[in-house]
Write a protein that holds these residues in place. Structure first.
Motif, PDB file in Angstrom:
ATOM      1  N   ARG A  90      86.672  27.461 -21.764  1.00 34.48           N
ATOM      2  CA  ARG A  90      86.760  26.051 -21.355  1.00 34.48           C
ATOM      3  C   ARG A  90      85.359  25.621 -20.937  1.00 34.48           C
ATOM      4  N   ILE A  91      84.833  24.638 -21.642  1.00 31.28           N
ATOM      5  CA  ILE A  91      83.449  24.230 -21.405  1.00 31.28           C
ATOM      6  C   ILE A  91      83.379  22.782 -20.942  1.00 31.28           C
ATOM      7  N   LEU A  92      82.664  22.555 -19.864  1.00 34.65           N
ATOM      8  CA  LEU A  92      82.438  21.199 -19.367  1.00 34.65           C
ATOM      9  C   LEU A  92      81.057  20.739 -19.835  1.00 34.65           C
ATOM     10  N   ILE A  93      81.034  19.605 -20.542  1.00 35.91           N
ATOM     11  CA  ILE A  93      79.773  19.039 -21.029  1.00 35.91           C
ATOM     12  C   ILE A  93      79.470  17.804 -20.193  1.00 35.91           C
ATOM     13  N   VAL A  94      78.380  17.833 -19.432  1.00 34.84           N
ATOM     14  CA  VAL A  94      77.994  16.667 -18.642  1.00 34.84           C
ATOM     15  C   VAL A  94      76.781  16.052 -19.322  1.00 34.84           C
ATOM     16  N   GLU A  95      77.003  14.967 -20.009  1.00 33.84           N
ATOM     17  CA  GLU A  95      75.966  14.382 -20.873  1.00 33.84           C
ATOM     18  C   GLU A  95      76.272  12.905 -21.071  1.00 33.84           C
ATOM     19  N   ASP A  96      75.290  12.024 -20.779  1.00 30.20           N
ATOM     20  CA  ASP A  96      75.546  10.588 -20.898  1.00 30.20           C
ATOM     21  C   ASP A  96      75.247  10.054 -22.293  1.00 30.20           C
ATOM     22  N   GLU A  97      74.497  10.791 -23.081  1.00 31.90           N
ATOM     23  CA  GLU A  97      74.174  10.313 -24.426  1.00 31.90           C
ATOM     24  C   GLU A  97      75.295  10.708 -25.374  1.00 31.90           C
ATOM     25  N   ALA A  98      76.041   9.690 -25.847  1.00 35.05           N
ATOM     26  CA  ALA A  98      77.250   9.962 -26.635  1.00 35.05           C
ATOM     27  C   ALA A  98      76.955  10.812 -27.873  1.00 35.05           C
ATOM     28  N   ARG A  99      75.817  10.570 -28.502  1.00 34.54           N
ATOM     29  CA  ARG A  99      75.473  11.280 -29.731  1.00 34.54           C
ATOM     30  C   ARG A  99      75.350  12.793 -29.469  1.00 34.54           C
ATOM     31  N   ILE A 100      74.694  13.120 -28.369  1.00 36.96           N
ATOM     32  CA  ILE A 100      74.497  14.543 -28.044  1.00 36.96           C
ATOM     33  C   ILE A 100      75.813  15.170 -27.576  1.00 36.96           C
ATOM     34  N   ALA A 101      76.550  14.410 -26.744  1.00 38.73           N
ATOM     35  CA  ALA A 101      77.837  14.925 -26.256  1.00 38.73           C
ATOM     36  C   ALA A 101      78.768  15.222 -27.435  1.00 38.73           C
ATOM     37  N   ASP A 102      78.773  14.296 -28.400  1.00 39.28           N
ATOM     38  CA  ASP A 102      79.610  14.446 -29.601  1.00 39.28           C
ATOM     39  C   ASP A 102      79.224  15.682 -30.401  1.00 39.28           C
TER      40      ASP A 102
ATOM     41  N   ALA B 253      84.414  23.801 -32.986  1.00 35.56           N
ATOM     42  CA  ALA B 253      84.469  24.563 -34.244  1.00 35.56           C
ATOM     43  C   ALA B 253      84.335  26.054 -33.973  1.00 35.56           C
ATOM     44  N   GLU B 254      83.703  26.401 -32.859  1.00 36.12           N
ATOM     45  CA  GLU B 254      83.566  27.806 -32.485  1.00 36.12           C
ATOM     46  C   GLU B 254      84.789  28.295 -31.704  1.00 36.12           C
ATOM     47  N   GLY B 255      85.766  27.411 -31.547  1.00 37.36           N
ATOM     48  CA  GLY B 255      87.009  27.826 -30.898  1.00 37.36           C
ATOM     49  C   GLY B 255      87.081  27.532 -29.407  1.00 37.36           C
ATOM     50  N   HIS B 256      86.128  26.744 -28.900  1.00 35.67           N
ATOM     51  CA  HIS B 256      86.146  26.446 -27.461  1.00 35.67           C
ATOM     52  C   HIS B 256      86.869  25.135 -27.170  1.00 35.67           C
ATOM     53  N   PHE B 257      87.318  25.008 -25.932  1.00 37.24           N
ATOM     54  CA  PHE B 257      87.943  23.779 -25.472  1.00 37.24           C
ATOM     55  C   PHE B 257      86.915  23.038 -24.632  1.00 37.24           C
ATOM     56  N   CYS B 258      86.659  21.765 -24.969  1.00 40.23           N
ATOM     57  CA  CYS B 258      85.591  21.036 -24.273  1.00 40.23           C
ATOM     58  C   CYS B 258      86.106  19.797 -23.554  1.00 40.23           C
ATOM     59  N   VAL B 259      85.490  19.521 -22.418  1.00 41.47           N
ATOM     60  CA  VAL B 259      85.727  18.271 -21.699  1.00 41.47           C
ATOM     61  C   VAL B 259      84.354  17.637 -21.494  1.00 41.47           C
ATOM     62  N   VAL B 260      84.251  16.327 -21.772  1.00 40.79           N
ATOM     63  CA  VAL B 260      82.966  15.651 -21.621  1.00 40.79           C
ATOM     64  C   VAL B 260      83.005  14.712 -20.424  1.00 40.79           C
ATOM     65  N   ALA B 261      81.974  14.779 -19.580  1.00 37.23           N
ATOM     66  CA  ALA B 261      81.801  13.813 -18.491  1.00 37.23           C
ATOM     67  C   ALA B 261      80.528  13.032 -18.799  1.00 37.23           C
TER      68      ALA B 261
ATOM     69  N   PHE C  57      86.047  34.335 -33.476  1.00 35.36           N
ATOM     70  CA  PHE C  57      84.711  34.939 -33.537  1.00 35.36           C
ATOM     71  C   PHE C  57      84.271  34.947 -34.999  1.00 35.36           C
ATOM     72  N   SER C  58      83.150  34.287 -35.270  1.00 39.31           N
ATOM     73  CA  SER C  58      82.665  34.272 -36.650  1.00 39.31           C
ATOM     74  C   SER C  58      82.158  35.671 -36.999  1.00 39.31           C
ATOM     75  N   ARG C  59      82.094  35.969 -38.296  1.00 42.11           N
ATOM     76  CA  ARG C  59      81.541  37.258 -38.739  1.00 42.11           C
ATOM     77  C   ARG C  59      80.136  37.463 -38.177  1.00 42.11           C
ATOM     78  N   GLU C  60      79.353  36.359 -38.185  1.00 38.40           N
ATOM     79  CA  GLU C  60      77.964  36.453 -37.721  1.00 38.40           C
ATOM     80  C   GLU C  60      77.912  36.867 -36.249  1.00 38.40           C
ATOM     81  N   ARG C  61      78.832  36.305 -35.459  1.00 40.67           N
ATOM     82  CA  ARG C  61      78.840  36.651 -34.031  1.00 40.67           C
ATOM     83  C   ARG C  61      79.222  38.104 -33.829  1.00 40.67           C
ATOM     84  N   ILE C  62      80.245  38.552 -34.566  1.00 42.70           N
ATOM     85  CA  ILE C  62      80.670  39.941 -34.423  1.00 42.70           C
ATOM     86  C   ILE C  62      79.531  40.854 -34.854  1.00 42.70           C
TER      87      ILE C  62
END
Ligand code: CA
Length: 225
Positions: A2-14, A22-30, A171-176
Motif C-alpha cells: 500500500r503506497i501513499l503518493i503525496v504529490e500536487d502535480e497531477a501529471r507526476i502523481a498519475d 502495474a507493478e501490483g501495488h495499491f496506491c492512494v494519492v494526496a 513480481f516481474s521476471r526482471e525483479r525476481i
C-alpha cells in the motif's frame, strides 16, 4: 504494497500511480501536504512517496511530523530540489531516501525495494514467513508445506522468500532475476521460468492449483490462500 503518493502535480502523481499499479501495488494519492500528512498518520501504508514543494504544509514539515508522531513507514522524498543541502536536510528529517526529479521509474522501483526491504528486515528478521500452508523459517532456512519439510536449493528458497514477502503481489521476471541472481544476469534468460517450474514440482500437490500463479507476459505471484 500500500503506497501513499503525496504529490500536487497531477501529471507526476498519475505517472507514479499508473506505474506502481502495474507493478501490483495499491496506491492512494494526496494532492497537498495536509491531506498527505493526515493519511500518513492514519492510514496503514507500507511506503510514502513525498514531494517537497506542496501547497499547504511543506513536504519537509510533513516528513518531520510523520516521524515526530512515531510513524516509521518507509519514506522516499521525490523532489526537484536537488542541492546537497536539500538531500541532507530531507534525510535528517527522517526520510529513508531522496530522489531528485526527473528520475527513472526503474530506479524508483529499485530504491523502493531497498527501503522496504530494510524496514521489513528490521521488523521481521528472524521470524518466519507464512502464507496458508506454506511456511518459511528464515533462521533455519526450513521450508514446509502443511508442516511437511520440503528440501529447496538456495535459489529456490530465495525465490520463495521473495514471493512470500508479499503474497498476491506480482513480481516481474526482471525483479525476481535481479533479486535472486543479481543485476548482471542476461534479462532474456529463461532461468526464472525454469526455477518456477522446479519449485512447482516440489511444492504443489498433484492435480492441485499451483501455489505460484503465472501472470501471462508479466511475471509471477503467490496465490493468496
Ligand atoms: Ca510539487
Amino acid at each position: 504494497m500500500r503506497i501513499l503518493i503525496v504529490e500536487d502535480e497531477a501529471r507526476i502523481a498519475d505517472f507514479l500511480e499508473r506505474g506502481l499499479r502495474a507493478e501490483g501495488h495499491f496506491c492512494v494519492v494526496a494532492n497537498d501536504g495536509e491531506a498527505g500528512l493526515a493519511l500518513a498518520l492514519d492510514g496503514d501504508f507500507d511506503l510514502v512517496l513525498l514531494d517537497l514543494m506542496l501547497p499547504g504544509i511543506h513536504g519537509r514539515e510533513v516528513c518531520q511530523q510523520i516521524r515526530v508522531n512515531k510513524v516509521d513507514t518507509p519514506l522516499i522524498i521525490l523532489s526537484a530540489m536537488d542541492s546537497l543541502d536539500d538531500v541532507i536536510t530531507g534525510l535528517r528529517m527522517g526520510a529513508d531516501d531522496y530522489m531528485t526529479k526527473p528520475f527513472s521509474f526503474e530506479e524508483l522501483l529499485a530504491r523502493i525495494e531497498t527501503v522496504t526491504r530494510r524496514s521489513s528486515e528490521i521488523t521481521t528478521q528472524e521470524k518466519s514467513l507464512a502464507t496458508g500452508p506454506l511456511e518459511f523459517d528464515r533462521s533455519s532456512l526450513r521450508f514446509s508445506v502443511d508442516g511437511r519439510e520440503i528440501k529447496l536449493t538456495a535459489k529456490e528458497l530465495a525465490i520463495m522468500e521473495l514471493l512470500m514477502s508479499n503474497p498476491g503481489t506480482l513480481f516481474s521476471r526482471e525483479r525476481i532475476l535481479s533479486n535472486v541472481w543479481g543485476l548482471n544476469m542476461d534479462p532474456l534468460t529463461n532461468v526464472v521460468d525454469v526455477y518456477i517450474g522446479k519449485l512447482r514440482k516440489k511444492i504443489d500437490a498433484e492435480n492441485a492449483e499451483s501455489f505460484i500463479e503465472t501472470v501471462r507476459g508479466l511475471g509471477y505471484r503467490l496465490r493468496v490462500v
